[in-house]
Motif scaffolding. Structure first.
Motif, PDB file in Angstrom:
ATOM      1  N   SER A 238      -0.189 -25.486   1.812  1.00 59.52           N
ATOM      2  CA  SER A 238       0.186 -26.256   2.995  1.00 59.52           C
ATOM      3  C   SER A 238       0.484 -25.322   4.161  1.00 59.52           C
ATOM      4  O   SER A 238       0.477 -24.105   4.024  1.00 59.52           O
ATOM      5  N   ALA A 285       9.312 -34.448   6.375  1.00 58.67           N
ATOM      6  CA  ALA A 285       8.317 -35.511   6.201  1.00 58.67           C
ATOM      7  C   ALA A 285       7.129 -34.993   5.397  1.00 58.67           C
ATOM      8  O   ALA A 285       6.643 -35.644   4.473  1.00 58.67           O
ATOM      9  N   ARG A 286       6.691 -33.771   5.724  1.00 54.82           N
ATOM     10  CA  ARG A 286       5.539 -33.210   5.016  1.00 54.82           C
ATOM     11  C   ARG A 286       5.872 -32.925   3.550  1.00 54.82           C
ATOM     12  O   ARG A 286       5.034 -33.114   2.671  1.00 54.82           O
ATOM     13  N   ARG A 288       7.841 -34.551   1.685  1.00 54.89           N
ATOM     14  CA  ARG A 288       7.818 -35.828   0.987  1.00 54.89           C
ATOM     15  C   ARG A 288       6.394 -36.177   0.587  1.00 54.89           C
ATOM     16  O   ARG A 288       6.126 -36.611  -0.541  1.00 54.89           O
ATOM     17  N   GLU A 289       5.477 -35.953   1.510  1.00 51.13           N
ATOM     18  CA  GLU A 289       4.059 -36.209   1.213  1.00 51.13           C
ATOM     19  C   GLU A 289       3.549 -35.285   0.119  1.00 51.13           C
ATOM     20  O   GLU A 289       2.905 -35.709  -0.837  1.00 51.13           O
ATOM     21  N   LEU A 290       3.853 -33.993   0.281  1.00 48.93           N
ATOM     22  CA  LEU A 290       3.285 -32.995  -0.627  1.00 48.93           C
ATOM     23  C   LEU A 290       3.832 -33.130  -2.040  1.00 48.93           C
ATOM     24  O   LEU A 290       3.104 -32.966  -3.014  1.00 48.93           O
ATOM     25  N   GLY A 292       5.499 -35.822  -3.205  1.00 44.47           N
ATOM     26  CA  GLY A 292       5.444 -37.209  -3.671  1.00 44.47           C
ATOM     27  C   GLY A 292       6.801 -37.777  -4.009  1.00 44.47           C
ATOM     28  O   GLY A 292       6.905 -38.794  -4.711  1.00 44.47           O
TER      29      GLY A 292
END
Ligand SMILES: Cc1cc2nc3c(=O)[nH]c(=O)nc-3n(C[C@H](O)[C@H](O)[C@H](O)COP(=O)(O)OP(=O)(O)OC[C@H]3O[C@@H](n4cnc5c(N)ncnc54)[C@H](O)[C@@H]3O)c2cc1C
Lengths: 445, 478
Positions: A238, A285-286, A288-290, A292
């Motif tokens: 990332s 935020a990222r 959380r996405e990465l 999960g």
């Protein structure tokens, strides 16, 4: 002068170091299972020099100690006549925030340094275990790996220059006061990480960094090691660069008596992120996405997992492998140690180092005899087994702390470093009589 | 100056081992090897060896060692302190045939490359994986990794990312007697950091045959700004103001009016004609952070009297701006037949002082001095302009250069930030370090290089007899 220092050497020591504060070692002031008879605490360069010169002329073996946090992480010295404390070499802090540089006595602790820097908005961003106790000289000499090395590198990368007295009594001023400098041979490289066996560091000039506007520690429970491997990969791929990326794993039967929560044995991912407020929002935020999932804990404060790992276990090892293999090897370690009781593994995902805590320290309050753990012989056998397993992972396992008896059975170092012949010659040049920590390093260095 | 011819038997053995491609003799072939970017002194080697493998390197060195013949390692020869000048050194050993990529290990964020690999090619190798090799000397399109390690090179982006040693994980080193060592910098070895010690040792501790380098994530976003100032003093103060604001730009470079004039003529970026100095300020990191940081930079520059601040968002504009900076030295020929580059360091906050001192020294010696700087690091590169046909002016250039470096020391700095001591600055070593420290450095060298066969006369002062000082045409940069 105490009894064990009796005789001519004791008298010579007393005469040569007259005026230097001296006392008997406390029972807990041990190193690799040995207790020093005498502790000398010079208060300045001149007093230190007289200690070194006396040791040289009398052939006394000395070990340098700072905060005493890493005294067990090497083989016992071949001889031990005195402990030389650098705590008296703290002194004035010369912070130059506009140059992002600070000069400070080697006996100051990292916490003291950061307190002094706080007003100017600067800091030294590394977070070694027991930062309130560990001295800067010791941290540089041991080149202690930190959780925040993920973001900032090692202590050796922070050093711009230093003053030191080598084993031949030479007063060295190496490196410089500026952030870029390639004049002459870089003796900083030789002394950083040399664990007090070539010279005694008295003063350091270090890089400093601006304090971030904000920082957050985030903790995630992961399902298992496979999830941790995946998390590491997605973090690396990332755009994010957390300054800390640690994985903490607990296991084995819990002998401390505390009742672990259900998640106790699932790996805990610890991240620390820094930056301006908008950067922090974006990173959260990222993440959380990465990953999960959301963190189950969030705090402004840096975590203290590294400290507790240092305090809670009687046997502490460090496995060093390539970062990409670290979790696989940690898994293997877990398999090998879990039958013998509880353990804790802390993997620095960027450097590939895993700190292994074994043999829980019994709670002091309990006042009872420790629960039967491994005998020294069993510990030695386990270490041999771990080193055998390490072979498949191109890893190494070194001893950082152990019960006294173990030092008689094992070599703290795993194998010999390349260039040992050169190292021996360097040792001869910088410490001709062999007064500085003789035999503490690999291959009897 | 020339070196004495070598024993024919030895040359034959070397030729048999290395082949025709691996051994150069003869005037024409050797001419290019008589100096590096420091051209004040020249000396021609009797023989150039170009081994293609570590084994060939080790065997060549072993043969020379046995025969007691001195040798000097050479990468691309872009060094600017005469580090690979073969003065009293019969044999030069180049790494130009050692260009293999040994390992690209994305998972572990590292590559292992042979010493002759060019700096920029390392980044090219991994950029599609979102990674790069951070140290970026301005000479990066030509200089080699072996040379970078030997000089502990920096570059514009070392302000944020650090110099070569901060990115070095390990080395393969051929010792001066031919022994090959694999040196790792991993934790917990229980020994000393020999690879770190070899870094910056200017080819005097052995020959590096490969290096394992750490790779860095390519940032998500980059903002490159140009700030124009009435003069160097204002620009220097802006540098301090940016640092004081708590920002660590990726790069913070300065060029003064003379340099701007030259690069504008050469590359036509569009610098304002009346600019007294410009700063190139690069910020990188997460996109979410950059806008706010650009505002802070703008404020700091405005407060110090910037007349114009531009953000080069278009990648082409950004590339041209960097070209103007990285190739600035190449453009200097437009201003003067010759120039001499110095490489001093001062504490960042002392930039305004050193700039004043350089101005004074220029006036005193009646010289035009252009200034280009890795300003964020306090690393200055004054360019002393002169005409090589005027020997009296050449003498003034040498004196002025020395005075500038001594002024750096007085301000608490160093006589070299990235170019090294080489053969050029050995006399400044006693001004930089005390006798005990110099003795410790000599000890270090003797341990690695006991017979002084590997690149003698460099770094530490020696009683080497003088080589022919040719008509100077110094170039080079930073
Ligand atoms: C236009 C220009 C811009 C420059 N910009 C910068 C800059 O921004 N930053 C910077 O730091 N430098 C800069 N330099 C200086 C120079 O490019 C660097 O020092 C570079 O690292 C030298 O690499 P090289 O391969 O050319 O080495 P060489 O010049 O061939 O050798 C340099 C030294 O290293 C030794 N050496 C070379 N290879 C080896 C090896 N394999 N093993 C052991 N020793 C070896 C040599 O003996 C010599 O002492 C610049 C030079 C020029 C001409």
């Amino acid at each position: 002068m105490q009894e064990s220092q009796s005789g001519a050497r004791g008298a010579a020591l007393a005469a040569g170091t007259e005026g230097v504060p001296s006392r008997d070692a406390r029972p807990d002031e041990t190193l690799s299972g040995l207790t020093a008879p005498t502790v000398l605490s010079p208060r300045d360069q001149q007093e230190l020099l007289s200690c070194v010169n006396t040791a040289r002329s009398e052939g006394l073996a000395l070990v340098v100690t700072g905060g005493g946090t890493a005294m067990d992480a090497a083989n016992p010295p071949r001889a031990l006549d005195l402990l030389l404390s650098t705590r008296g070499l703290g002194g004035r802090v010369d912070a130059r925030p506009n140059d992002m540089v600070v000069t400070i006595g080697a006996g100051a602790t990292l916490t003291e340094l950061n307190r002094a820097l706080a007003a100017s908005g600067q800091r030294l961003p590394l977070d070694p275990p027991l930062a309130g106790q560990a001295t800067l000289g010791g941290l540089v000499a041991a080149d202690t790996t930190c959780s925040s090395s993920a973001g900032f590198g090692c202590f050796r990368d922070m050093v711009l220059g230093l003053n030191a007295i080598d084993g031949s009594g030479r007063e060295l001023t190496v490196g410089g006061q500026v952030v870029k400098n390639v004049a002459g041979y870089d003796l900083v490289r030789l002394l950083a990480g040399s664990k007090g066996s070539l010279a005694i560091i008295t003063q350091l000039t270090l890089r400093t960094f601006p304090r971030p506007v904000a920082a957050l520690t985030l903790q995630y429970r992961l399902a298992d090691t496979a999830a941790a491997v995946a998390a590491r990969a997605s973090l690396l791929d990332s755009e994010l660069s957390p300054v800390m990326m640690d994985l903490l794993q607990d296991g084995g039967k819990d002998s401390s008596g505390s009742s672990p929560d259900n998640d106790h044995e699932r790996p805990l991912l610890l991240l620390r992120i820094e930056g301006g407020n908008s950067e922090l929002d974006y990173q959260q935020a990222r993440l959380r996405e990465l990953l999960g999932c959301a963190p189950f804990a969030r705090s402004d404060n840096p975590p203290d997992h590294h400290d507790t790992l240092h305090q809670d276990w009687l046997l502490r090892l460090r496995a060093i492998s390539m970062p990409g293999q670290a979790l696989a090897f940690a898994d293997r370690v877990a398999t090998l140690v879990k039958a013998g009781g509880s353990y804790q593994l802390l993997t620095h995902l960027c450097s590939g180092e895993t700190v292994i805590g074994l043999e829980p320290r019994p709670p002091v309050a309990a006042g009872q005899a420790p629960t039967s753990g491994r005998s020294p012989g069993e510990m030695a056998a386990l270490l041999a087994e771990l080193r055998q397993a390490a072979f498949d992972y191109k890893a190494r396992v070194v001893v950082e702390q152990a019960p006294a008896e173990l030092y008689e059975l094992v070599d703290c170092w795993h194998g010999r470093p390349a260039g040992l012949g050169l190292m021996r010659q360097l040792k001869k040049r910088f410490d001709p009589v062999g007064i500085l920590s003789p035999g503490r390093l690999a291959g009897g260095l | 100056m020339s070196n004495p011819p070598l024993d024919a038997g030895l040359v034959t053995r070397l030729r048999r081992m290395l082949g025709e491609e691996g051994l150069l003799t003869g005037e024409a072939a050797l001419r290019v090897y008589e100096c590096d970017g420091y051209t004040l002194e020249k000396a021609r080697p009797s023989l150039v060896l170009l081994p293609a493998t570590t084994q060939e390197m080790s065997r060549s060195v072993e043969l020379l060692h046995k025969a007691g013949i001195a040798f000097v390692p050479r990468g691309a020869g872009t060094g600017v302190s005469g580090g690979c000048l073969p003065a009293d050194i019969p044999v030069m050993i180049g790494t130009s045939r050692m260009q293999r990529i040994r390992r690209v290990d994305i998972d572990n964020r590292r590559v292992e490359v042979e010493a002759g690999v060019v700096n920029l090619d390392v980044t090219r190798l991994v950029e599609s994986d979102g990674l790069h090799y951070a140290p970026d000397p301005s000479s990066q399109a030509a200089c080699t990794i072996g040379g970078n390690v030997a000089e502990n090179s920096g570059g514009p982006h070392t302000l944020k990312y650090g110099v070569t040693v901060n990115h070095l994980l390990g080395l393969e080193l051929v010792l001066p007697d031919g022994e090959v060592l694999q040196l790792s910098r991993e934790a917990g070895s229980g020994g000393f950091d020999l690879a770190g010690v070899v870094t910056g040792s200017e080819g005097t501790l052995g020959i590096i045959t490969s290096a394992t380098l750490a790779l860095v994530k390519t940032p998500q976003a980059v903002a490159t700004m140009l700030a124009v100032f009435p003069g160097v003093l204002e620009a220097s103060r802006a540098v301090s103001a940016i640092i004081a604001a708590g920002l660590v730009p990726a790069a913070l470079e300065m060029m003064d009016a003379l340099v701007i004039e030259a690069v504008e003529a050469a590359y036509g970026f569009g610098f304002p004609a009346d600019a007294g100095a410009v700063l190139i300020i690069e910020l990188d990191g997460l996109a979410a952070a950059l806008d706010e940081q650009c505002v802070q930079v703008t404020e700091a520059c405005n407060e110090q009297g910037a007349s114009e601040i531009r953000r080069a968002d278009d990648p082409r504009e950004r590339a041209l701006l960097w070209k103007s900076r990285k190739r600035a030295f190449g453009a200097m020929g437009r201003l003067s037949p010759s120039y001499c580059t110095q490489d001093g360091v001062v504490p960042r906050s002392a930039l305004p002082q050193i700039v004043e001192r350089i101005g004074e020294i220029g006036r005193r010696y009646k010289l035009r001095i252009a200034n280009i700087m890795h300003a964020g690091d306090g690393n200055i590169h004054p360019l002393l302009l002169y005409d090589e046909n005027d020997p009296e002016e050449v003498a003034r250039v040498l004196d002025a250069g020395r005075d500038i470096l001594l002024a750096c020391l007085e301000l608490g700095g160093s006589v070299t930030g990235e170019h090294g001591i080489g053969i050029e600055k050995t006399e400044l070593m006693p001004a930089s370090f005390g006798p005990a420290t110099l003795a410790a450095m000599a000890d270090l060298r003797e341990v690695f290089n006991p017979r002084a066969l590997c690149n003698p006369h460099k770094i530490l002062p020696s009683d080497r007899h003088c080589v022919e000082v040719t008509r100077p045409r110094p170039r080079g940069g930073g």
